[in-house]
Motif scaffolding. Structure first.
Motif, mmCIF file in Angstrom:
data_model
loop_
_atom_site.group_PDB
_atom_site.id
_atom_site.type_symbol
_atom_site.label_atom_id
_atom_site.label_comp_id
_atom_site.label_asym_id
_atom_site.label_seq_id
_atom_site.Cartn_x
_atom_site.Cartn_y
_atom_site.Cartn_z
ATOM 1 N N ASP A 41 -25.401 -85.577 20.351
ATOM 2 C CA ASP A 41 -26.240 -86.394 21.218
ATOM 3 C C ASP A 41 -26.156 -85.746 22.595
ATOM 4 O O ASP A 41 -25.248 -86.011 23.368
ATOM 5 C CB ASP A 41 -25.708 -87.830 21.241
ATOM 6 C CG ASP A 41 -26.578 -88.760 22.060
ATOM 7 O OD1 ASP A 41 -27.501 -88.272 22.747
ATOM 8 O OD2 ASP A 41 -26.325 -89.977 22.031
ATOM 9 N N HIS A 46 -35.233 -88.128 21.925
ATOM 10 C CA HIS A 46 -35.172 -89.293 21.044
ATOM 11 C C HIS A 46 -33.896 -89.272 20.220
ATOM 12 O O HIS A 46 -33.217 -88.242 20.123
ATOM 13 C CB HIS A 46 -36.393 -89.362 20.121
ATOM 14 C CG HIS A 46 -36.532 -88.166 19.217
ATOM 15 N ND1 HIS A 46 -35.767 -87.997 18.085
ATOM 16 C CD2 HIS A 46 -37.347 -87.082 19.275
ATOM 17 C CE1 HIS A 46 -36.113 -86.872 17.483
ATOM 18 N NE2 HIS A 46 -37.049 -86.275 18.185
ATOM 19 N N ARG A 47 -33.559 -90.423 19.646
ATOM 20 C CA ARG A 47 -32.350 -90.546 18.818
ATOM 21 C C ARG A 47 -32.684 -90.603 17.334
ATOM 22 O O ARG A 47 -31.800 -90.725 16.496
ATOM 23 C CB ARG A 47 -31.565 -91.807 19.207
ATOM 24 C CG ARG A 47 -31.078 -91.816 20.653
ATOM 25 C CD ARG A 47 -30.050 -90.716 20.894
ATOM 26 N NE ARG A 47 -29.661 -90.618 22.297
ATOM 27 C CZ ARG A 47 -30.277 -89.857 23.185
ATOM 28 N NH1 ARG A 47 -31.335 -89.144 22.833
ATOM 29 N NH2 ARG A 47 -29.859 -89.806 24.434
ATOM 30 N N LEU A 50 -30.808 -88.211 15.156
ATOM 31 C CA LEU A 50 -29.405 -88.548 14.913
ATOM 32 C C LEU A 50 -29.284 -89.605 13.810
ATOM 33 O O LEU A 50 -28.367 -89.551 12.990
ATOM 34 C CB LEU A 50 -28.757 -89.046 16.195
ATOM 35 C CG LEU A 50 -28.616 -88.000 17.309
ATOM 36 C CD1 LEU A 50 -28.104 -88.647 18.588
ATOM 37 C CD2 LEU A 50 -27.696 -86.867 16.884
ATOM 38 N N GLN A 51 -30.208 -90.551 13.798
ATOM 39 C CA GLN A 51 -30.231 -91.529 12.717
ATOM 40 C C GLN A 51 -30.521 -90.839 11.387
ATOM 41 O O GLN A 51 -29.927 -91.174 10.354
ATOM 42 C CB GLN A 51 -31.287 -92.597 13.028
ATOM 43 C CG GLN A 51 -30.963 -93.419 14.273
ATOM 44 C CD GLN A 51 -32.161 -94.222 14.755
ATOM 45 O OE1 GLN A 51 -33.225 -94.216 14.130
ATOM 46 N NE2 GLN A 51 -31.993 -94.902 15.879
ATOM 47 N N VAL A 67 -20.650 -87.582 15.413
ATOM 48 C CA VAL A 67 -21.633 -87.364 16.477
ATOM 49 C C VAL A 67 -20.876 -87.082 17.770
ATOM 50 O O VAL A 67 -20.064 -87.897 18.214
ATOM 51 C CB VAL A 67 -22.564 -88.570 16.650
ATOM 52 C CG1 VAL A 67 -23.535 -88.334 17.810
ATOM 53 C CG2 VAL A 67 -23.345 -88.848 15.365
ATOM 54 N N GLN A 69 -20.798 -86.448 21.790
ATOM 55 C CA GLN A 69 -21.540 -86.822 22.984
ATOM 56 C C GLN A 69 -21.494 -85.684 24.005
ATOM 57 O O GLN A 69 -20.429 -85.269 24.454
ATOM 58 C CB GLN A 69 -20.953 -88.093 23.603
ATOM 59 C CG GLN A 69 -20.974 -89.308 22.692
ATOM 60 C CD GLN A 69 -22.375 -89.819 22.414
ATOM 61 O OE1 GLN A 69 -23.254 -89.781 23.281
ATOM 62 N NE2 GLN A 69 -22.589 -90.320 21.209
ATOM 63 N N ASP A 203 -39.275 -94.134 17.978
ATOM 64 C CA ASP A 203 -38.007 -94.759 17.579
ATOM 65 C C ASP A 203 -37.908 -94.971 16.073
ATOM 66 O O ASP A 203 -36.811 -95.056 15.523
ATOM 67 C CB ASP A 203 -37.837 -96.110 18.292
ATOM 68 C CG ASP A 203 -37.579 -95.948 19.777
ATOM 69 O OD1 ASP A 203 -37.215 -94.834 20.197
ATOM 70 O OD2 ASP A 203 -37.754 -96.936 20.531
#
Length: 236
Positions: A41, A46-47, A50-51, A67, A69, A203
């Protein structure tokens, strides 16, 4: 996640949640490696990726997914990329030559360095990295020469290597076209519907369909002769 293995064939896999790194994870698993996945991350737009990485690590049987940071955005003193600086537009006009504005300064070096430490602590002698030098790769940190140089440095920099446990960095798709990558993953049973490749996905993980990454992905599925399972934000 599965229980941590005792096998000496442990590997660390850099997993973004995109098509390439997912294929590399599938290749590592098919080769018999027990895989721990690292995702980052780093302040990307966008995340959703990661999802996706979390889903993929579970689906492909990684025994661990971590994950990490980081913050490579401008207000943290970095920036310089359309992926981390919202004042720089993601290119949507079509593929071009040269180093693209989606290049993130030092990103792969930072990620590989963290993977190196993670591998040594977890007694893994293998790192799998989805570098690709074909199909519009203007990224300097995806070239074979870069990987060779990092490998040499890694085996000078760690206690494990000095004591005889050399590290190997695997880049199994570095010379493959996008179509070849997709075909190989398809043969290994990869569900590409789990992946998110778009530079500006929403999202829900739906792709824009017009960024460079989306264009390459579309072309790859067309040339591979396979249906594209990508979910788009609007009809493409």
């Amino acid at each position: 996640m599965n229980a941590a293995p005792s096998s000496p064939q442990r590997a660390v896999v850099l997993l973004s949640g995109g098509l390439d790194s997912t294929t590399v994870l599938a290749i590592a698993r098919a080769a018999g490696y027990d895989c721990a996945c690292l995702s980052f991350d780093y302040g990307q737009r966008h995340r959703a990726e990661l999802q996706a990485a979390k889903r993929i690590a579970n689906a492909l049987g990684a025994y661990r997914h971590q994950v990490v940071q980081l913050d490579l955005r401008p207000f943290a003193g970095f920036g310089g990329s359309a992926l981390t600086d919202e004042s720089i537009a993601v290119p949507t006009a079509g593929l071009s030559s040269g180093i693209p504005v989606t290049y993130v300064p030092a990103r792969n070096t930072i990620m590989l360095a963290i993977a190196l430490g993670f591998a040594e602590v977890n007694q893994a002698q293998h790192i799998f990295f989805g570098a690709n030098a074909v199909d519009y790769s203007g990224y300097p940190d995806c070239r074979p020469a870069y990987v060779q140089a990092f490998s040499a440095m890694a085996n000078l920099a760690t206690k494990a290597a000095i004591e005889g446990q050399l590290l190997e960095i695997h880049t199994p798709i570095i010379h493959a076209t996008k179509a070849e990558i997709i075909q190989q993953g398809h043969a290994l049973g990869v569900d590409y519907g789990l992946t998110v490749s778009c530079y500006q996905a929403n999202d829900a993980g739906e792709a824009c369909g017009v960024c460079d990454s989306c264009r390459l992905r579309k072309i790859g599925f067309q040339q591979a002769g396979l249906a594209d399972p990508t979910r788009y934000q609007s009809a493409q």
